[in-house]
Design a protein around this motif. Sequence first.
Motif, PDB file in Angstrom:
ATOM      1  N   GLN A  73       0.560  -1.138   0.011  1.00 16.90           N
ATOM      2  CA  GLN A  73      -0.536  -0.089  -0.160  1.00 16.90           C
ATOM      3  C   GLN A  73       0.569   1.498   0.780  1.00 16.90           C
ATOM      4  O   GLN A  73       0.822   2.610  -0.447  1.00 16.90           O
ATOM      5  CB  GLN A  73      -0.902  -0.058   1.271  1.00 16.90           C
ATOM      6  CG  GLN A  73      -1.847   0.957   1.414  1.00 16.90           C
ATOM      7  CD  GLN A  73      -3.240   1.345   0.447  1.00 16.90           C
ATOM      8  OE1 GLN A  73      -3.421   0.563   0.035  1.00 16.90           O
ATOM      9  NE2 GLN A  73      -3.672   2.159  -0.584  1.00 16.90           N
ATOM     10  N   GLN A  74       1.981   1.006   1.030  1.00 15.74           N
ATOM     11  CA  GLN A  74       2.637   2.490   0.672  1.00 15.74           C
ATOM     12  C   GLN A  74       3.455   2.716  -0.779  1.00 15.74           C
ATOM     13  O   GLN A  74       3.401   3.913  -1.149  1.00 15.74           O
ATOM     14  CB  GLN A  74       3.857   2.176   1.777  1.00 15.74           C
ATOM     15  CG  GLN A  74       4.842   3.283   1.941  1.00 15.74           C
ATOM     16  CD  GLN A  74       6.079   2.719   2.736  1.00 15.74           C
ATOM     17  OE1 GLN A  74       6.977   2.059   3.112  1.00 15.74           O
ATOM     18  NE2 GLN A  74       6.514   4.277   3.216  1.00 15.74           N
ATOM     19  N   LEU A  75       3.699   1.601  -1.401  1.00 16.37           N
ATOM     20  CA  LEU A  75       4.456   1.520  -2.581  1.00 16.37           C
ATOM     21  C   LEU A  75       3.873   2.391  -3.526  1.00 16.37           C
ATOM     22  O   LEU A  75       3.734   2.889  -4.376  1.00 16.37           O
ATOM     23  CB  LEU A  75       5.297   0.269  -2.694  1.00 16.37           C
ATOM     24  CG  LEU A  75       4.940   0.338  -4.517  1.00 16.37           C
ATOM     25  CD1 LEU A  75       7.194   1.244  -4.366  1.00 16.37           C
ATOM     26  CD2 LEU A  75       6.081  -1.143  -4.617  1.00 16.37           C
ATOM     27  N   VAL A  76       2.310   1.920  -3.414  1.00 17.99           N
ATOM     28  CA  VAL A  76       1.228   1.840  -4.146  1.00 17.99           C
ATOM     29  C   VAL A  76       0.780   3.655  -4.058  1.00 17.99           C
ATOM     30  O   VAL A  76       0.970   4.468  -5.037  1.00 17.99           O
ATOM     31  CB  VAL A  76      -0.086   1.845  -4.172  1.00 17.99           C
ATOM     32  CG1 VAL A  76      -0.997   1.583  -4.967  1.00 17.99           C
ATOM     33  CG2 VAL A  76       0.879  -0.095  -5.024  1.00 17.99           C
ATOM     34  N   ASP A  77       0.863   3.961  -2.931  1.00 14.83           N
ATOM     35  CA  ASP A  77       0.753   5.336  -2.710  1.00 14.83           C
ATOM     36  C   ASP A  77       1.549   6.736  -3.216  1.00 14.83           C
ATOM     37  O   ASP A  77       1.193   7.269  -3.884  1.00 14.83           O
ATOM     38  CB  ASP A  77       0.077   5.051  -1.261  1.00 14.83           C
ATOM     39  CG  ASP A  77      -0.633   4.810  -0.399  1.00 14.83           C
ATOM     40  OD1 ASP A  77      -1.695   4.872  -1.662  1.00 14.83           O
ATOM     41  OD2 ASP A  77      -1.118   4.675   0.328  1.00 14.83           O
ATOM     42  N   THR A  78       2.713   5.891  -3.134  1.00 17.54           N
ATOM     43  CA  THR A  78       4.186   6.430  -3.703  1.00 17.54           C
ATOM     44  C   THR A  78       4.531   6.810  -5.103  1.00 17.54           C
ATOM     45  O   THR A  78       4.451   7.468  -4.976  1.00 17.54           O
ATOM     46  CB  THR A  78       5.694   5.706  -3.677  1.00 17.54           C
ATOM     47  OG1 THR A  78       5.411   5.697  -1.139  1.00 17.54           O
ATOM     48  CG2 THR A  78       6.582   6.724  -3.508  1.00 17.54           C
ATOM     49  N   ILE A  79       4.017   5.322  -5.257  1.00 16.58           N
ATOM     50  CA  ILE A  79       3.751   5.882  -7.006  1.00 16.58           C
ATOM     51  C   ILE A  79       2.885   6.556  -7.485  1.00 16.58           C
ATOM     52  O   ILE A  79       2.625   7.398  -8.705  1.00 16.58           O
ATOM     53  CB  ILE A  79       3.159   4.416  -7.541  1.00 16.58           C
ATOM     54  CG1 ILE A  79       4.796   3.194  -7.769  1.00 16.58           C
ATOM     55  CG2 ILE A  79       3.236   4.389  -9.334  1.00 16.58           C
ATOM     56  CD1 ILE A  79       4.635   1.983  -7.759  1.00 16.58           C
ATOM     57  N   GLU A  80       1.365   6.401  -7.162  1.00 12.13           N
ATOM     58  CA  GLU A  80       0.759   7.794  -7.321  1.00 12.13           C
ATOM     59  C   GLU A  80       1.015   9.284  -7.363  1.00 12.13           C
ATOM     60  O   GLU A  80       0.584   9.615  -8.510  1.00 12.13           O
ATOM     61  CB  GLU A  80      -0.503   7.116  -6.518  1.00 12.13           C
ATOM     62  CG  GLU A  80      -2.145   8.027  -6.444  1.00 12.13           C
ATOM     63  CD  GLU A  80      -3.433   7.790  -5.650  1.00 12.13           C
ATOM     64  OE1 GLU A  80      -4.430   8.585  -6.524  1.00 12.13           O
ATOM     65  OE2 GLU A  80      -2.814   7.134  -5.144  1.00 12.13           O
ATOM     66  N   ARG A  81       1.474   9.394  -5.976  1.00 12.58           N
ATOM     67  CA  ARG A  81       1.994  10.659  -5.679  1.00 12.58           C
ATOM     68  C   ARG A  81       3.029  11.364  -6.584  1.00 12.58           C
ATOM     69  O   ARG A  81       2.516  12.466  -7.576  1.00 12.58           O
ATOM     70  CB  ARG A  81       2.036  10.369  -4.493  1.00 12.58           C
ATOM     71  CG  ARG A  81       1.202  11.077  -3.198  1.00 12.58           C
ATOM     72  CD  ARG A  81       1.741  11.100  -2.045  1.00 12.58           C
ATOM     73  NE  ARG A  81       2.744  10.568  -1.225  1.00 12.58           N
ATOM     74  CZ  ARG A  81       3.348   9.214  -0.800  1.00 12.58           C
ATOM     75  NH1 ARG A  81       1.648   8.874  -0.231  1.00 12.58           N
ATOM     76  NH2 ARG A  81       4.289   8.702  -0.603  1.00 12.58           N
TER      77      ARG A  81
END
Length: 274
Positions: A251-259
């Motif tokens: 989840q942290q990785l996906v959030d980072t990629i999105e931002r």
Amino acid sequence: MTEQAFRFGRAGHLVGIAGLPSVVSAQTGIILLNAGLVHRIGPFRLHVAIARRLSARGYPTLRFDLSTLGDSAASDESLPRAQQVRADVADAMDLLGKQAGCTRFVLIGLCSGAENAHLVACSDPRVAGAIFLDGFAYRTPGFLLRHYLPKLANPVRIWRFVHRRLRPSRQVAAPDFGVVAPPLGQVRGELAEMLQRGLKLCFVYSGGTSEYFNHRRQFRECYGAVANHPGTTLEYFKAADHTYILEGDRQQLVDTIERWLLLNLPQVTAGGSA
């Protein structure tokens, strides 16, 4: 957003799942590359999570299998590996261009997928950005100090190390399936050239790289001016493992990629709005 399976490519040999937003045409498409021998869903469905999040944000996505991986067949071409990868990714870009009107692309790859993303980004003018997950990094003097000093301060570790060295080995060495990195100078030059062309680059390292990357400052030690370039972003998730097995880490990785995408390559639709 709808998901659709495609068989595509110059020999009809590639298989992928496209996530197509409801917009008629979008400028930037996302291509997710195989991580090693794992097929297009990614380790622990990581690619599925990334693709669906980004498609919900208006980015057409394609997670597909390179030639001979997953559900994709061989192309029956006698091509060197590097040329085969470039041709497969070009076919993937052509598909998203046809289905969603994409004219520029962001490549996302983990481990060998990061290696392939680097390979394509070096030469294909349609690549506007890349996200390298546990990509190339090189041991530096700082890495060696951080890696070995804690062990030298622990007598038990020293004794175990000496004991292993003195004891005859009866084990057969396991095969090494890791990525063989090109020389540092070559990679540094290629990254600098990408940035000069206007690419946006995001480097993400996990705690699973502890044998060759163990601190944020090591990135600057490796890449110098590339690390300081405004087109470069670095993230280091020391607590995460290489394949993001834990849901919270994914989840942290996906959030980072999105931002990162929304900040660096905001979506532009056919009407010109972001």
